[in-house]
Design an enzyme around this catalytic site. Structure first.
Site, PDB file in Angstrom:
ATOM      1  N   ASP A   1       0.846  -1.203   0.000  1.00 16.59           N
ATOM      2  CA  ASP A   1       0.000   0.000   0.000  1.00 16.59           C
ATOM      3  C   ASP A   1       0.875   1.243   0.000  1.00 16.59           C
ATOM      4  O   ASP A   1       1.991   1.212   0.514  1.00 16.59           O
ATOM      5  CB  ASP A   1      -0.821   0.123   1.284  1.00 16.59           C
ATOM      6  CG  ASP A   1      -1.686  -1.065   1.561  1.00 16.59           C
ATOM      7  OD1 ASP A   1      -1.969  -1.817   0.624  1.00 16.59           O
ATOM      8  OD2 ASP A   1      -2.069  -1.214   2.742  1.00 16.59           O
TER       9      ASP A   1
HETATM   10  N1  URA Z   1      -1.224  -5.828   4.151  1.00 21.81           N
HETATM   11  C1  URA Z   1      -1.656  -4.565   4.111  1.00 21.81           C
HETATM   12  O1  URA Z   1      -2.640  -4.224   4.761  1.00 21.81           O
HETATM   13  N2  URA Z   1      -0.986  -3.681   3.366  1.00 21.81           N
HETATM   14  C2  URA Z   1       0.124  -3.995   2.658  1.00 21.81           C
HETATM   15  O2  URA Z   1       0.711  -3.135   2.002  1.00 21.81           O
HETATM   16  C3  URA Z   1       0.566  -5.320   2.703  1.00 21.81           C
HETATM   17  C4  URA Z   1      -0.136  -6.217   3.466  1.00 21.81           C
END
Ligand code: URA
Length: 252
Positions: A116
């Protein structure tokens, strides 16, 4: 690139165009001017076929600089916060952290999975489609470890719930595969995932009534993000490190 496979050959102009050095015409001009040097001697014919071996960067220079890594490139990037894993979204992109010419490579570099925008840490990138698919294939079982900072204290039952293999995330119809949890203190833990669902870590903690305030991936399979690799920096991976991704010990 496999060490045992016979190196493929490419015309010099095709090789350099695919690495983003310019059009085939421009590369023809570079070569004619003696600016492309292989094993110490100028290659003036842009149609000469070159064996594309992994050591080519050590043997070829373009305008006095070592050739960019040939296809078969894999690298680790320490993704900073606020940067997106995408080729085309608005705002800063992970590809903007790499040399400008690499954005014109063909085959293109792609991230192996995504983090993310507000997650930091270990991101793999490669231009090797077969390698990418092997890493993400469920049967490779390449685990990913995340360091989590929470808004509220852990209650104590999270590790059991996450490892149960029965936790269902909102809007989904298949339970999560078991997740290993290491509790560091009341608001810090590490979780190791064997699959990668959308926003999985944040949604797992939301499912147990908590909220993730910081998320950082520090391990993929048997390979850890080095502590001295600063946010925004990257490193090209050698064959041994690529193999370590698939090798045990699996992160605990
Ligand atoms: N889980 C999440 O919530 N975000 C990420 O970037 C990776 C795993």
């Amino acid at each position: 690139m496999s060490g045992t496979a016979k190196a493929a050959t490419l015309r010099l102009d095709r090789l350099l165009a695919n690495l983003g050095y310019g059009s085939r015409r421009e590369i023809g001009q570079l070569a004619k001017a003696g600016l492309v040097v292989l094993d110490g001697a100028p290659v003036r014919d842009a149609d000469r076929r070159i064996a594309v071996s992994a050591d080519l960067s050590a043997r070829m220079t373009v305008d006095g600089e070592a050739l960019d890594p040939p296809p078969g490139l894999a690298l680790m990037l320490h993704k900073p916060l606020g940067v997106t894993c995408s080729h085309k979204e608005a705002g800063p992109l992970v590809y903007g952290l790499l040399p400008e010419r690499w954005r014109r490579r063909d085959p293109a570099l792609s991230t192996v999975g995504r983090l993310d925008k507000e997650t930091s840490g270990f991101l793999l990138l490669t231009d090797d489609g077969a390698l990418l698919h092997r890493i993400i294939a469920p049967k490779s079982n390449v685990a990913k470890r995340y360091q989590v900072t929470l808004d509220r204290p852990l209650k104590g039952d999270e590790a059991a719930i996450f490892s149960s293999g029965t936790l269902m995330l909102e809007g989904e119809d298949k339970p999560l595969l078991p997740v290993e949890t290491q509790v560091h203190d009341a608001t810090h833990a590490a979780v190791t995932l064997h699959e990668g669902r959308y926003h999985q870590v944040r949604r797992m903690f939301a499912a147990v009534g908590n909220h993730v305030v910081a998320l950082h991936r520090d391990r993929i399979g048997g390979l850890a993000l080095p502590e001295d690799l600063e946010a925004g920096a990257y490193r090209i991976l050698g064959e041994a490190e690529i193999q370590a991704v698939f090798a045990g010990p699996r992160p605990a």
